[in-house]
Design a protein around this motif. Structure first.
Motif, PDB file in Angstrom:
ATOM      1  N   PRO A 244       0.791  -1.187  -0.025  1.00 54.77           N
ATOM      2  CA  PRO A 244      -0.112   0.131   0.181  1.00 54.77           C
ATOM      3  C   PRO A 244       0.892   1.528  -0.056  1.00 54.77           C
ATOM      4  N   SER A 245       1.992   1.163   0.329  1.00 54.31           N
ATOM      5  CA  SER A 245       3.027   2.339   0.389  1.00 54.31           C
ATOM      6  C   SER A 245       3.656   2.503  -1.015  1.00 54.31           C
ATOM      7  N   ASP A 246       3.442   1.770  -1.896  1.00 53.74           N
ATOM      8  CA  ASP A 246       4.037   1.672  -3.097  1.00 53.74           C
ATOM      9  C   ASP A 246       2.948   2.473  -4.217  1.00 53.74           C
ATOM     10  N   LEU A 247       3.338   3.498  -4.739  1.00 58.11           N
ATOM     11  CA  LEU A 247       2.507   3.870  -5.812  1.00 58.11           C
ATOM     12  C   LEU A 247       3.222   3.027  -7.349  1.00 58.11           C
ATOM     13  N   HIS A 248       2.099   2.713  -8.044  1.00 59.53           N
ATOM     14  CA  HIS A 248       2.637   2.086  -9.297  1.00 59.53           C
ATOM     15  C   HIS A 248       1.748   2.572 -10.464  1.00 59.53           C
ATOM     16  N   MET A 249       2.518   2.532 -11.730  1.00 58.32           N
ATOM     17  CA  MET A 249       1.582   2.796 -12.952  1.00 58.32           C
ATOM     18  C   MET A 249       2.189   1.734 -13.904  1.00 58.32           C
ATOM     19  N   PRO A 250       1.548   0.427 -13.735  1.00 58.67           N
ATOM     20  CA  PRO A 250       1.784  -0.537 -14.575  1.00 58.67           C
ATOM     21  C   PRO A 250       1.075  -0.428 -16.070  1.00 58.67           C
ATOM     22  N   CYS A 251       1.415  -1.474 -17.052  1.00 53.30           N
ATOM     23  CA  CYS A 251       0.698  -1.504 -18.490  1.00 53.30           C
ATOM     24  C   CYS A 251       1.444  -0.390 -19.349  1.00 53.30           C
ATOM     25  N   ILE A 252       2.639   0.085 -19.186  1.00 54.03           N
ATOM     26  CA  ILE A 252       3.188   1.123 -19.780  1.00 54.03           C
ATOM     27  C   ILE A 252       4.179   0.422 -20.874  1.00 54.03           C
ATOM     28  N   LEU A 253       3.892   1.073 -22.292  1.00 58.98           N
ATOM     29  CA  LEU A 253       4.739   0.365 -23.409  1.00 58.98           C
ATOM     30  C   LEU A 253       6.163   0.699 -23.495  1.00 58.98           C
ATOM     31  N   HIS A 254       6.808  -0.191 -23.740  1.00 57.28           N
ATOM     32  CA  HIS A 254       8.425  -0.057 -24.043  1.00 57.28           C
ATOM     33  C   HIS A 254       8.710   0.069 -25.542  1.00 57.28           C
ATOM     34  N   GLN A 255       8.834   1.410 -25.786  1.00 56.35           N
ATOM     35  CA  GLN A 255       9.521   1.511 -27.339  1.00 56.35           C
ATOM     36  C   GLN A 255       8.061   1.494 -28.042  1.00 56.35           C
ATOM     37  N   ALA A 256       7.118   0.646 -27.966  1.00 59.25           N
ATOM     38  CA  ALA A 256       6.149   0.580 -28.971  1.00 59.25           C
ATOM     39  C   ALA A 256       4.936  -0.434 -28.176  1.00 59.25           C
ATOM     40  N   PRO A 257       3.809  -0.097 -28.505  1.00 55.32           N
ATOM     41  CA  PRO A 257       2.606  -0.777 -27.779  1.00 55.32           C
ATOM     42  C   PRO A 257       2.918  -2.288 -28.258  1.00 55.32           C
ATOM     43  N   SER A 258       2.598  -3.052 -27.132  1.00 55.21           N
ATOM     44  CA  SER A 258       2.776  -4.802 -27.470  1.00 55.21           C
ATOM     45  C   SER A 258       1.854  -5.293 -26.424  1.00 55.21           C
ATOM     46  N   GLN A 259       1.406  -6.592 -26.772  1.00 53.44           N
ATOM     47  CA  GLN A 259       0.354  -7.420 -26.271  1.00 53.44           C
ATOM     48  C   GLN A 259       1.108  -8.025 -24.883  1.00 53.44           C
ATOM     49  N   VAL A 260       0.264  -7.841 -23.701  1.00 52.00           N
ATOM     50  CA  VAL A 260       0.729  -8.322 -22.503  1.00 52.00           C
ATOM     51  C   VAL A 260      -0.180  -9.359 -22.030  1.00 52.00           C
ATOM     52  N   LYS A 261       0.032 -10.499 -21.559  1.00 52.92           N
ATOM     53  CA  LYS A 261      -0.787 -11.218 -20.542  1.00 52.92           C
ATOM     54  C   LYS A 261      -0.081 -11.225 -18.968  1.00 52.92           C
ATOM     55  N   LYS A 262      -1.122 -10.655 -18.200  1.00 51.32           N
ATOM     56  CA  LYS A 262      -0.539 -10.835 -17.034  1.00 51.32           C
ATOM     57  C   LYS A 262      -1.286 -11.518 -15.977  1.00 51.32           C
ATOM     58  N   VAL A 263      -0.794 -11.530 -14.677  1.00 49.31           N
ATOM     59  CA  VAL A 263      -1.730 -12.191 -13.545  1.00 49.31           C
ATOM     60  C   VAL A 263      -1.358 -11.118 -12.479  1.00 49.31           C
ATOM     61  N   VAL A 264      -2.444 -10.663 -11.624  1.00 50.98           N
ATOM     62  CA  VAL A 264      -2.263  -9.992 -10.654  1.00 50.98           C
ATOM     63  C   VAL A 264      -2.932 -10.217  -9.626  1.00 50.98           C
ATOM     64  N   VAL A 265      -2.169 -10.894  -8.617  1.00 47.51           N
ATOM     65  CA  VAL A 265      -2.891 -11.497  -7.354  1.00 47.51           C
ATOM     66  C   VAL A 265      -2.921 -10.619  -6.366  1.00 47.51           C
ATOM     67  N   LYS A 266      -4.062 -10.480  -5.795  1.00 46.41           N
ATOM     68  CA  LYS A 266      -4.471  -9.408  -4.696  1.00 46.41           C
ATOM     69  C   LYS A 266      -4.364 -10.226  -3.249  1.00 46.41           C
ATOM     70  N   VAL A 267      -3.335  -9.683  -2.459  1.00 46.34           N
ATOM     71  CA  VAL A 267      -3.232 -10.253  -1.400  1.00 46.34           C
ATOM     72  C   VAL A 267      -3.886  -9.428  -0.031  1.00 46.34           C
ATOM     73  N   GLY A 268      -4.848  -9.705   0.707  1.00 47.83           N
ATOM     74  CA  GLY A 268      -5.400  -9.004   1.806  1.00 47.83           C
ATOM     75  C   GLY A 268      -4.081  -8.648   2.910  1.00 47.83           C
ATOM     76  N   VAL A 269      -3.849  -7.463   3.006  1.00 46.66           N
ATOM     77  CA  VAL A 269      -2.966  -6.935   3.975  1.00 46.66           C
ATOM     78  C   VAL A 269      -3.100  -7.542   5.294  1.00 46.66           C
ATOM     79  N   ASP A 270      -4.140  -8.015   5.661  1.00 47.81           N
ATOM     80  CA  ASP A 270      -4.612  -8.736   7.066  1.00 47.81           C
ATOM     81  C   ASP A 270      -4.756 -10.131   6.943  1.00 47.81           C
TER      82      ASP A 270
END
Length: 157
Positions: A125-151
């Motif tokens: 929660p103390s880390d600001l983040h900006m995911p999904c950003i292109l590197h040189q040119a737009p490209s297709q990404v498959k990603k998994v985001v696992v959400k973990v409850g802090v408690d």
């Protein structure tokens, strides 16, 4: 914040019981067989979101943060840049939404990292983040985001 390759995941198990659950799930799941969507791991405390998308120009994106969940993001295929900054005294440009555990910030990232296939990140929660950003040119990404409850303490398994 952590950035590493999934082959080294074991060294991060000790950080939080839910992070261990998330990393083990990533290590043992064949994501080529999973469609985009949400998958339960340990109820509402640990769950995965499988997503596919084209990377985006950072000029139209904002930093995000969460309060209830730690993000463990794993790039299954493709590559993307992620912007990073520490949450200090910044004021959200989009107020916290408890139902979505989400808020946005207008500040620019302090730095970007290139995350390639097989790499993962852990955002607290103390880390600001900006995911999904292109590197040189737009490209297709498959990603998994696992959400973990802090408690999460592991009793939900």
């Amino acid at each position: 914040m952590v950035i590493d390759h999934i082959t080294r995941a074991v060294i991060y198990y000790h950080l939080h019981p839910g992070i261990e659950v998330a990393l083990r799930y990533i290590q043992t799941t064949d994501f080529s067989k999973l469609e985009n969507g949400q998958y339960e791991i340990a109820g509402e405390q640990v769950f995965a979101i499988v997503q596919s998308y084209d990377t985006k120009d950072p000029s139209a994106e904002k930093l995000e943060a969460h309060k209830k969940y730690i993000d463990v993001q794993y790039v299954v295929s493709g590559q993307e840049k992620m912007g990073h900054a520490l949450l200090k005294a910044q004021i959200p440009s989009r107020e916290y939404q408890p139902d979505n555990d989400f808020m946005l910030f207008d500040e620019a990232p302090d730095f970007f990292s290139l995350i390639t296939e097989g790499m993962f990140t852990i955002f607290y929660p103390s880390d600001l983040h900006m995911p999904c950003i292109l590197h040189q040119a737009p490209s297709q990404v498959k990603k998994v985001v696992v959400k973990v409850g802090v408690d999460f303490i592991g009793d939900d398994l």
